[in-house]
Design an enzyme around this catalytic site. Structure first.
Site, PDB file in Angstrom:
ATOM      1  N   GLU A 266       0.820  -1.163   0.156  1.00 26.45           N
ATOM      2  CA  GLU A 266       0.003   0.038   0.149  1.00 26.45           C
ATOM      3  C   GLU A 266       0.842   1.309  -0.192  1.00 26.45           C
ATOM      4  O   GLU A 266       1.894   1.194   0.741  1.00 26.45           O
ATOM      5  CB  GLU A 266      -0.823   0.043   1.322  1.00 26.45           C
ATOM      6  CG  GLU A 266      -2.023  -0.872   1.330  1.00 26.45           C
ATOM      7  CD  GLU A 266      -2.936  -0.466   2.472  1.00 26.45           C
ATOM      8  OE1 GLU A 266      -2.725   0.431   3.112  1.00 26.45           O
ATOM      9  OE2 GLU A 266      -3.726  -1.557   2.804  1.00 26.45           O
ATOM     10  N   GLU A 320     -13.857   5.508  -0.918  1.00 23.75           N
ATOM     11  CA  GLU A 320     -14.693   4.461  -0.341  1.00 23.75           C
ATOM     12  C   GLU A 320     -15.309   5.245   1.061  1.00 23.75           C
ATOM     13  O   GLU A 320     -14.742   5.514   1.832  1.00 23.75           O
ATOM     14  CB  GLU A 320     -13.925   3.305   0.365  1.00 23.75           C
ATOM     15  CG  GLU A 320     -13.211   2.498  -0.929  1.00 23.75           C
ATOM     16  CD  GLU A 320     -12.428   1.408  -0.430  1.00 23.75           C
ATOM     17  OE1 GLU A 320     -12.909   0.394   0.187  1.00 23.75           O
ATOM     18  OE2 GLU A 320     -11.105   1.645  -0.544  1.00 23.75           O
ATOM     19  N   LYS A 323     -15.410   4.352   4.959  1.00 25.43           N
ATOM     20  CA  LYS A 323     -14.247   3.976   5.697  1.00 25.43           C
ATOM     21  C   LYS A 323     -14.459   5.109   6.768  1.00 25.43           C
ATOM     22  O   LYS A 323     -14.828   6.085   6.640  1.00 25.43           O
ATOM     23  CB  LYS A 323     -13.071   4.442   4.994  1.00 25.43           C
ATOM     24  CG  LYS A 323     -12.780   3.257   3.886  1.00 25.43           C
ATOM     25  CD  LYS A 323     -11.331   3.239   3.481  1.00 25.43           C
ATOM     26  CE  LYS A 323     -10.442   2.699   4.314  1.00 25.43           C
ATOM     27  NZ  LYS A 323      -9.133   2.723   3.902  1.00 25.43           N
ATOM     28  N   GLU A 329      -9.646   9.324   4.907  1.00 26.42           N
ATOM     29  CA  GLU A 329      -9.556   8.018   4.809  1.00 26.42           C
ATOM     30  C   GLU A 329     -10.321   7.654   3.830  1.00 26.42           C
ATOM     31  O   GLU A 329     -10.584   6.590   3.090  1.00 26.42           O
ATOM     32  CB  GLU A 329     -10.045   7.397   6.155  1.00 26.42           C
ATOM     33  CG  GLU A 329      -8.692   7.315   7.370  1.00 26.42           C
ATOM     34  CD  GLU A 329      -7.680   6.529   6.872  1.00 26.42           C
ATOM     35  OE1 GLU A 329      -7.862   5.570   6.285  1.00 26.42           O
ATOM     36  OE2 GLU A 329      -6.692   6.793   7.174  1.00 26.42           O
TER      37      GLU A 329
END
Length: 642
Positions: A266, A320, A323, A329
């Site tokens: 990541e 997203e 999250k 985030e």
């Protein structure tokens, strides 16, 4: 005998298939924590329009695995942390493997299994789970051996850089004493025995957010900066990403695992955050990910491992919205849920157009991307890139996050420069770990974020600094002065590796686009195009690809030989083999281009022109006028002689 030959041929084909897709080191994390994400079939179609070659999942979602059937993407299947304890049992591991891997082979190219995420030093880590990690990996490996898939599929366990107790300078990288012998030695032993990769989550963004006062933003974003010298190795680092990886490599070496491969599971930078997150912006996210793609694609490896390809998975594919945590985030994605790009990172295939299928309400309005860009990414200047170098400027104020990136016009604008280099920081000498000492009691404290101090000023030599190719920044920056006018002399790339390079037209480029780029190069670009005029030495072969290659190379050699000098709106590419020696009838460059040496400057007029070309204080317009005047004088003298 025939059956043996057929079997051998099948094995060779499988090996070729297994290796062909791994050449692309760029991957992406495909998370599903959103209630507005498109179905997997649409995700696959979107990815086909990119240069991404690998996809990492966080679970074994059946719909996603079926959607990737028949594609060339290498898939890594994730196992959530909460499933690890049940997989310690070998029977359960074999059952999981049959249900979640064998079911989809060979149509879906499953090539990796990621067991957990940041189990040893993540926010959800605990002593019991950490103790079960390697036993579960052993059970899964036994299942692969039973199914005869152990050569095709590799098992790893992504970890956080919080496993390090010392991370700077890179040569002093050391794992935490409470994890080294009890957890990391068994993990690295498994990875070494199975020829697997130690995957780490490396976020320069986290280091900068935790200490913006002492960490240089330019150093984190791969922007030009003074770099940092590692006193232990004398290597020079121009970006934090490479320094982070070498810190892990040094830590593994101290535990006597010097050869375990390293990869990045990541990495990324959010494009939108809360008002308190000043380091979060669309500009920073675009610069980091775009320069990351160029860094990984063009100069693989790190100073400690300069020849190793580093498989890197960008986080993440989509924003997203489910999250938890701060707004950042939920805004790491390269794409919005409607399929439009949040910003251009240089991964779209040539000619790809990403258009949202339906209206989408968002604080960041989607904008269809119609500019095909592939690595290396071009910087977008606001005026011809060969113009007179202006005075340096400091980093401009980032644009509004809510606004979409401005369209890139042709020719592209000049990249921005970075402000003054950071002040030097004194680093205390590291304390070497005792490898032979007995392991300390395992206590697993709360996760720690490794400290990455601000680099002191020093010349950058590895890798060469990259200019930020941002389409929303139009502030000019100093450029490399033009080189002498001879267009055929092979040059060395800006990275300084010593190999001759040329800039040529892409063989499959559209003729109309090539003609437009050719007109720019020979006109406003100031390339020397006399040789490809009727009657010129390089007029034949008389086709737009050959003529464009000659003009592109002339422009490239004159204006600094930087990667953005060989783009021409994605119609050109840097070649490392001599194009004039191709065996085809339509060679990309005229044979005389690379065989003739530069003509010596013998006349006072020529010497004056050479001096003007090498001066970074004379405008390109004056150069062009003077060049035209010189040619006119020469033509008149020739006409009088004849």
């Amino acid at each position: 005998m025939k059956s043996l030959l057929l079997l051998l041929l099948l094995v060779l084909l499988l090996l070729h298939e297994s290796e062909s897709a791994t050449d692309n080191p760029i991957g992406v994390n495909y998370g599903t924590r959103g209630n507005n994400l498109p179905p997997p079939s649409q995700v696959v179609e979107l990815l086909k329009n990119t240069n991404i070659g690998k996809v990492k999942l966080y679970d074994a979602n059946p719909a996603i695995l079926r959607a990737f059937a028949g594609t060339s993407f290498d898939i890594t299947v994730g196992i959530p942390n909460e499933q690890i304890p049940s997989l310690v049992d070998q029977g359960a591991a074999l059952s999981w493997m049959r249900q979640n891997v064998v079911t989809y082979l060979p149509d879906t190219r499953i090539r990796g299994i990621a067991v957990g995420n940041e189990v040893l030093a993540g926010k959800n880590s605990n002593q019991q789970l950490a103790a079960q990690l390697v036993p579960a990996m052993n059970s899964l490996q036994s299942a692969l051996v039973t199914l005869k898939l152990n050569d095709l599929i590799k098992i790893t366990a992504p970890q956080s850089l919080a496993t390090l107790s010392t991370s700077f300078p890179p040569s002093s990288g050391t794992f935490r004493p409470d994890l080294a012998q009890s957890a990391l030695v068994p993990l690295l032993t498994f990875l070494q025995a199975t020829n697997s990769t130690f995957m780490v989550n490396a976020y320069p963004f986290m280091a900068y957010r935790s200490n913006p006062r002492d960490v240089s933003l330019a150093y984190c974003l791969f922007l030009p900066n003074s770099g940092v010298t590692d006193p232990g190795t004398q290597f020079l680092y121009s970006n934090m990403f490479g320094a982070m990886l070498d810190a892990v490599i040094s830590a593994m070496k101290k535990l006597r695992f010097p050869d375990v491969r390293i990869g990045v599971s990541e990495t990324g930078w959010p494009s939108l955050g809360d008002p308190s997150e000043a380091e979060v912006s669309l500009r920073n996210a675009m610069l980091y990910n775009r320069n990351l793609v160029f860094y990984i694609s063009s100069s693989p490896g790190t100073p400690l491992r300069p020849k190793q390809q580093i498989d890197t998975y960008i986080f993440s594919l989509y924003n997203e919205n489910l999250k938890e945590g701060p707004a950042s985030e939920r805004n790491y994605g390269l794409f919005r849920p409607d399929g439009s790009t949040v910003y251009d990172v240089g991964i779209l295939k040539s000619g790809s157009v990403i258009t949202p299928p339906s209206p989408f309400v968002s604080p960041n309005p989607p904008t269809p991307v119609t500019i095909p860009i592939t690595p290396p990414p071009p910087p977008p200047p606001s005026r011809p890139p060969f113009a007179t170098p202006p005075s340096p400027v400091t980093t401009p104020t980032p644009p509004s996050v809510g606004a979409p990136p401005a369209p890139v016009t042709y020719p592209s604008p000049t990249p921005p420069s970075v402000g003054a280099p950071p002040a030097p920081v004194t680093y205390p000498p590291p304390t070497p770990p005792s490898v032979g000492a007995p392991p300390a009691p395992v206590t697993y404290p709360s996760p720690m974020t490794p400290s990455f101090p601000k680099p002191p000023p020093s010349p950058v030599t590895f890798p060469a600094p990259m200019i930020p190719p941002s389409p929303v920044i139009v502030y000019p920056a100093p450029m490399t002065p033009p080189t002498p006018p001879y267009s055929g002399t092979p040059s060395t790339p800006s990275g300084g590796h010593g190999a001759p390079v040329w800039c040529v037209a892409k063989p499959n480029a559209d003729a109309t686009s090539l003609a437009a780029a050719l007109g720019f190069a020979c006109g406003e670009g100031g390339a020397d195009c006399l040789a490809i005029q009727p009657g010129g030495a390089c007029y034949y072969p008389n086709d737009v690809t050959s003529h464009a290659s000659y003009a592109f190379n002339s422009y490239y050699q004159r204006h600094g030989r930087n990667y953005w000098n060989c783009d021409f709106r994605n119609n050109a590419v840097v070649a490392i083999s001599d194009p004039s020696k191709q065996a085809t009838s339509t060679s990309l460059l005229c044979n005389q281009l690379t065989k003739l040496p530069p003509r010596p400057c013998q006349t006072s007029c020529c010497l004056r022109l050479r001096w003007l070309q090498l001066s970074s204080k004379v405008s390109s317009r004056i150069l062009r006028i003077f060049s035209l005047y010189t040619r006119e004088v020469v033509s008149r003298h020739l006409s009088l002689i004849l």
